[in-house]
Design a protein around this motif. Structure first.
Motif, PDB file in Angstrom:
ATOM      1  N   ILE A  34       4.644   5.521  -5.590  1.00  0.00           N
ATOM      2  CA  ILE A  34       5.028   5.552  -7.013  1.00  0.00           C
ATOM      3  C   ILE A  34       3.921   6.057  -7.931  1.00  0.00           C
ATOM      4  O   ILE A  34       4.170   6.264  -9.120  1.00  0.00           O
ATOM      5  N   ALA A  35       2.733   6.263  -7.411  1.00  0.00           N
ATOM      6  CA  ALA A  35       1.613   6.711  -8.244  1.00  0.00           C
ATOM      7  C   ALA A  35       1.982   7.974  -9.018  1.00  0.00           C
ATOM      8  O   ALA A  35       2.409   8.974  -8.440  1.00  0.00           O
ATOM      9  N   GLY A  36       1.849   7.914 -10.349  1.00  0.00           N
ATOM     10  CA  GLY A  36       2.113   9.065 -11.199  1.00  0.00           C
ATOM     11  C   GLY A  36       3.585   9.336 -11.452  1.00  0.00           C
ATOM     12  O   GLY A  36       3.923  10.357 -12.054  1.00  0.00           O
ATOM     13  N   ARG A  37       4.454   8.458 -11.016  1.00  0.00           N
ATOM     14  CA  ARG A  37       5.899   8.673 -11.203  1.00  0.00           C
ATOM     15  C   ARG A  37       6.465   7.627 -12.143  1.00  0.00           C
ATOM     16  O   ARG A  37       5.919   6.538 -12.286  1.00  0.00           O
ATOM     17  N   LYS A  91      13.580   7.570 -12.571  1.00  0.00           N
ATOM     18  CA  LYS A  91      14.272   7.777 -11.302  1.00  0.00           C
ATOM     19  C   LYS A  91      13.321   8.248 -10.205  1.00  0.00           C
ATOM     20  O   LYS A  91      13.468   7.846  -9.046  1.00  0.00           O
ATOM     21  N   ASP A  92      12.331   9.057 -10.549  1.00  0.00           N
ATOM     22  CA  ASP A  92      11.369   9.510  -9.539  1.00  0.00           C
ATOM     23  C   ASP A  92      10.633   8.326  -8.901  1.00  0.00           C
ATOM     24  O   ASP A  92      10.440   8.285  -7.684  1.00  0.00           O
ATOM     25  N   ALA A  93      10.230   7.366  -9.719  1.00  0.00           N
ATOM     26  CA  ALA A  93       9.551   6.175  -9.201  1.00  0.00           C
ATOM     27  C   ALA A  93      10.517   5.326  -8.380  1.00  0.00           C
ATOM     28  O   ALA A  93      10.150   4.817  -7.316  1.00  0.00           O
ATOM     29  N   ASP A 111       0.840  -1.205   0.000  1.00  0.00           N
ATOM     30  CA  ASP A 111       0.000   0.000   0.000  1.00  0.00           C
ATOM     31  C   ASP A 111       0.873   1.253   0.000  1.00  0.00           C
ATOM     32  O   ASP A 111       0.632   2.201  -0.750  1.00  0.00           O
ATOM     33  N   ARG A 112       1.888   1.241   0.848  1.00  0.00           N
ATOM     34  CA  ARG A 112       2.783   2.397   0.937  1.00  0.00           C
ATOM     35  C   ARG A 112       3.543   2.587  -0.379  1.00  0.00           C
ATOM     36  O   ARG A 112       3.697   3.718  -0.857  1.00  0.00           O
TER      37      ARG A 112
END
Length: 187
Positions: free
Chosen positions: A73-76, A79-81, A67-68
């Motif tokens: 990572i939602a919308g990434r 490298k951001d993800a 869940d965390r």
């Protein structure tokens, strides 16, 4: 007869809380029974044995970590993800050390199927921006988990604190290195 108020879910949650306080390896059926002020036998109408309790804690922790991770990572992508996913894992390990230890438990695939599949899919989603496909993606997932678990385990044991360079600087550098490796992954 089952003790009023006790259930497998309530025992699992209490065991996970206890694991965060005293360590996963120190959670026993007896310790949990003492927590509720009942005899050990009172718990066996809700859980089969100590291994069943450990498995339930692992499944709970894996679901919480998933869940965390999903939220992070939602919308990434790219490298951001990667950074969001890694930071979610590290944060979970620090906030819930007993639960994090439970996640490392080898689980029967039939028991943990949903939780394990979801966690694996989230890991793959975090790496999707690197344009990999199996079997390379499986190798990258294993590298990511090994790196994260190794870093977090060493950090939690105090192994990094004797060096003057801050742990956070090393963490960020490790994520930079992972990003570089993943971008240059051989096809």
């Amino acid at each position: 007869m089952a003790r009023a108020g006790l259930s497998a879910d309530r025992l699992t949650q209490a065991a996970a809380d206890l694991a965060d306080e005293v360590g996963f390896e120190n959670v026993t059926v007896s310790a949990l029974a003492r927590h509720f002020g009942v005899k050990d036998a009172s718990l066996y109408s809700h859980i089969r044995n100590a291994q069943d309790l450990r498995t339930r804690m692992a499944v709970l922790a894996l679901a919480e970590l998933s869940d965390r991770s999903a939220e992070a990572i939602a919308g990434r992508s790219g490298k951001d993800a990667l950074v969001a996913f890694a930071s979610a894992h590290r944060g979970y390990a620090h906030e819930h050390p007993g639960r994090y230890a439970a996640v490392q438990l080898a689980l029967d695939p039939d028991v943990a199927a949903d939780s394990a599949v979801r966690h694996t899919e989230l890991t793959r989603a975090a790496l999707r921006g690197y344009g990999m496909w199996d079997p390379e993606l499986t190798d990258a997932v294993r590298l990511l988990h090994s790196t994260l678990h190794g870093f977090v385990s060493l950090e939690r044991s105090g192994a990094f604190h004797s060096h003057p360079r801050g742990v956070e600087a090393s963490w960020l550098r490790a994520l930079d290195a992972l990003d570089s490796v993943l971008r240059a992954w051989p096809a």
